[in-house]
Motif scaffolding. Structure first.
Motif, short mmCIF file in Angstrom:
data_model
loop_
_atom_site.label_atom_id
_atom_site.label_comp_id
_atom_site.label_asym_id
_atom_site.label_seq_id
_atom_site.Cartn_x
_atom_site.Cartn_y
_atom_site.Cartn_z
N GLY A 140 37.79 34.04 32.26
CA GLY A 140 38.72 33.00 31.84
C GLY A 140 39.58 32.47 32.97
O GLY A 140 40.16 31.38 32.85
N ASP A 141 39.68 33.22 34.07
CA ASP A 141 40.43 32.73 35.22
C ASP A 141 39.66 31.62 35.92
O ASP A 141 38.42 31.63 35.97
CB ASP A 141 40.68 33.86 36.22
CG ASP A 141 41.80 34.79 35.78
OD1 ASP A 141 42.50 34.46 34.81
OD2 ASP A 141 41.97 35.85 36.41
N THR A 142 40.40 30.68 36.49
CA THR A 142 39.82 29.60 37.28
C THR A 142 40.21 29.80 38.74
O THR A 142 41.40 29.95 39.05
CB THR A 142 40.31 28.23 36.79
OG1 THR A 142 39.87 28.02 35.44
CG2 THR A 142 39.76 27.11 37.67
N LEU A 143 39.22 29.83 39.61
CA LEU A 143 39.46 30.09 41.03
C LEU A 143 39.18 28.85 41.87
O LEU A 143 38.22 28.11 41.63
CB LEU A 143 38.59 31.24 41.52
CG LEU A 143 38.74 32.59 40.82
CD1 LEU A 143 37.87 33.63 41.50
CD2 LEU A 143 40.20 33.04 40.79
N ARG A 144 40.02 28.66 42.86
CA ARG A 144 39.77 27.66 43.90
C ARG A 144 40.01 28.31 45.25
O ARG A 144 40.56 29.42 45.33
CB ARG A 144 40.66 26.43 43.72
CG ARG A 144 42.15 26.71 43.79
CD ARG A 144 42.96 25.46 43.52
NE ARG A 144 44.39 25.71 43.54
CZ ARG A 144 45.15 25.66 44.63
NH1 ARG A 144 44.60 25.37 45.81
NH2 ARG A 144 46.45 25.89 44.56
N SER A 145 39.61 27.65 46.32
CA SER A 145 39.69 28.24 47.65
C SER A 145 40.31 27.25 48.64
O SER A 145 40.14 26.04 48.52
CB SER A 145 38.30 28.62 48.16
OG SER A 145 37.65 29.51 47.29
N SER B 163 40.82 32.59 54.70
CA SER B 163 40.55 31.96 53.42
C SER B 163 41.29 32.68 52.31
O SER B 163 41.52 33.89 52.37
CB SER B 163 39.05 31.96 53.12
OG SER B 163 38.33 31.22 54.10
N ARG B 164 41.66 31.91 51.27
CA ARG B 164 42.37 32.46 50.12
C ARG B 164 41.72 31.96 48.84
O ARG B 164 41.32 30.79 48.75
CB ARG B 164 43.84 32.04 50.12
CG ARG B 164 44.60 32.35 51.39
CD ARG B 164 46.09 32.15 51.19
NE ARG B 164 46.43 30.82 50.72
CZ ARG B 164 47.60 30.48 50.19
NH1 ARG B 164 48.56 31.39 50.06
NH2 ARG B 164 47.84 29.25 49.80
N GLY B 165 41.64 32.84 47.84
CA GLY B 165 41.23 32.44 46.51
C GLY B 165 42.46 32.39 45.63
O GLY B 165 43.26 33.34 45.60
N ILE B 166 42.64 31.30 44.91
CA ILE B 166 43.86 31.04 44.15
C ILE B 166 43.48 30.79 42.69
O ILE B 166 42.54 30.03 42.41
CB ILE B 166 44.60 29.82 44.73
CG1 ILE B 166 44.90 30.06 46.22
CG2 ILE B 166 45.88 29.53 43.96
CD1 ILE B 166 45.29 28.82 46.97
N ASN B 167 44.21 31.43 41.76
CA ASN B 167 43.87 31.24 40.35
C ASN B 167 44.64 30.09 39.72
O ASN B 167 45.39 29.38 40.40
CB ASN B 167 44.04 32.54 39.56
CG ASN B 167 45.51 32.99 39.42
OD1 ASN B 167 46.45 32.22 39.66
ND2 ASN B 167 45.70 34.23 39.02
N ARG C 298 47.15 29.96 37.91
CA ARG C 298 48.61 30.08 37.92
C ARG C 298 49.19 29.91 39.31
O ARG C 298 50.39 30.06 39.51
CB ARG C 298 49.02 31.45 37.35
CG ARG C 298 48.61 31.66 35.90
CD ARG C 298 49.08 33.02 35.38
NE ARG C 298 48.48 34.12 36.13
CZ ARG C 298 47.27 34.62 35.88
NH1 ARG C 298 46.53 34.10 34.92
NH2 ARG C 298 46.80 35.62 36.60
N GLY C 299 48.33 29.65 40.29
CA GLY C 299 48.79 29.50 41.67
C GLY C 299 48.91 30.80 42.41
O GLY C 299 49.40 30.83 43.55
N ALA C 300 48.50 31.92 41.78
CA ALA C 300 48.57 33.23 42.43
C ALA C 300 47.36 33.43 43.34
O ALA C 300 46.23 33.11 42.96
CB ALA C 300 48.62 34.33 41.38
N VAL C 301 47.61 33.97 44.53
CA VAL C 301 46.51 34.32 45.44
C VAL C 301 45.90 35.63 44.95
O VAL C 301 46.59 36.64 44.86
CB VAL C 301 47.00 34.46 46.89
CG1 VAL C 301 45.85 34.86 47.80
CG2 VAL C 301 47.63 33.15 47.36
N VAL C 302 44.61 35.60 44.63
CA VAL C 302 43.95 36.80 44.11
C VAL C 302 43.17 37.54 45.20
O VAL C 302 42.92 38.74 45.09
CB VAL C 302 43.01 36.46 42.93
CG1 VAL C 302 43.81 35.87 41.77
CG2 VAL C 302 41.89 35.51 43.34
#
Length: 343
Positions: free
Chosen positions: A100-105, A127-131, A133-137
């Motif tokens: 259900g989480d949406t990730l962007r990079s 590089s960072r993956g961000i969900n 909510r704007g949190a870096v995962v």
């Protein structure tokens, strides 16, 4: 020109931030596909009920699945024209990824160095993956050898970042609520606790998996890794399609279950090298070495630092390098990571 030929070495600028397309919502389908591609059996990523018994809201997706999704988004901008992905450092998983989480990079260019042949150069990115909510995962550094478009173009001033040899134990992020005091060893598959492992111990994971071209192609498409060397056999002089290094990482991690079934969650990537190319038909085996141990502030949870080595058939047992310090040709992967385990 509306199509994207990919960036070449001279297209990167030190300090630039690259926002990668396209965000992706993770579903239970990705988890099922990951477990179909690799013999992955670690209990927390397999069972909602097991994960809840360990204090989590539910079963997160495998940490390497999250890594592949975030990594794959960076490929069109970072490594579409890569010769090879060379290494990793300073990787941390900061928050579990749930269905259900949406990730962007996004990535920042932190280093550039042209190779002596003048035909390619090494690009370093964080590089960072961000969900959603704007949190870096997840965050990690990697460096990639990228082709030059114009061999005559002058090289930029070489900048090679100083990277930590390992993520410090005190910088590890334990998922909120994780509690191994009631851990079920029978359901997890092995009785071995954090205290049963000694620094310097070497573990043969026994089993092997032969890589099939079709599985690799399914994986690279699933993780949207469009690097040309994985899709187009004409990109290599030998006419062979290079297996995505992350595919080897996931295979080796899955094989490590036999002996490290309770190394449940990867929380840091200290370093890694794809030592030699891997191709369809290679049979991958794995062994691990315990490099370090550290307590955590979470109840019943310890951290184990592990070296995971993937080799193909013909490799000498537990040997990485020749007398000159060069990786032996049968060594495919040398990965250094931290994982969480019940004490």
């Amino acid at each position: 020109m509306k199509t994207n030929p990919g960036r070449f070495f001279e297209d990167y600028r030190l300090g630039e931030t690259i926002v990668h397309a396209v965000p992706r919502t993770i579903s239970g389908g990705e988890r099922a596909l990951y477990h179909a591609l690799y013999p992955a059996r670690h209990a927390i990523a397999s069972s909602d009920e097991f994960a809840r018994a360990c204090g989590l809201a539910g079963s997160p997706v495998d940490e390497l699945l999250a890594f592949h999704v975030v990594f794959g988004k960076t490929v069109p901008d970072i490594s579409l024209n890569a010769v090879a992905n060379l290494g990793y450092a300073e990787g941390r998983w900061l928050e579990p990824v749930q269905a259900g989480d949406t990730l962007r990079s996004e990535s920042v260019v932190i280093g550039l160095k042209e190779n002596s042949n003048g035909k390619s150069g090494v690009v370093y990115v964080r590089s960072r993956g961000i969900n959603q909510r704007g949190a870096v995962v997840i965050e990690f550094v990697r460096w990639v050898m990228v082709k030059k478009r114009d061999f005559a173009m002058a090289a930029p001033e070489a900048v090679v970042p100083q990277l930590a040899k390992a993520v410090a134990a005190e910088a590890l992020v334990v998922p909120a609520g994780l509690d191994f005091t009631g851990y079920d060893f029978a359901l997890a598959g092995e009785p071995h606790r954090w205290g049963d492992y000694a620094v310097g111990e070497v573990i043969d994971h026994v089993d092997g998996v032969t890589i099939e071209d079709a599985e690799h192609m399914l994986a690279t498409r699933a993780w949207q890794n469009t690097s040309k060397v994985h899709f187009d056999v004409r990109q290599r002089e030998d006419g062979r399609r290079l297996i995505y290094g992350g595919h080897v990482i996931s295979l080796a991690r899955a094989l490590s279950f036999n002996g490290l079934a309770n190394a449940q969650m990867i929380v840091a990537l200290n370093g890694g090298a794809h030592a030699n190319p891997c191709f369809a038909g290679d049979t991958v085996r794995a062994w691990s070495e315990v490099l370090g141990k550290a307590p955590t502030g979470a109840p019943g949870v310890g951290a184990l630092r592990l070296r995971l080595v993937a080799v193909k058939d013909g490799a000498e047992p537990f040997r990485l390098r020749d007398d000159g310090g060069k990786y032996l040709p049968e060594v495919l992967l040398d990965l250094d990571y931290w994982a969480l385990m019940p004490v």
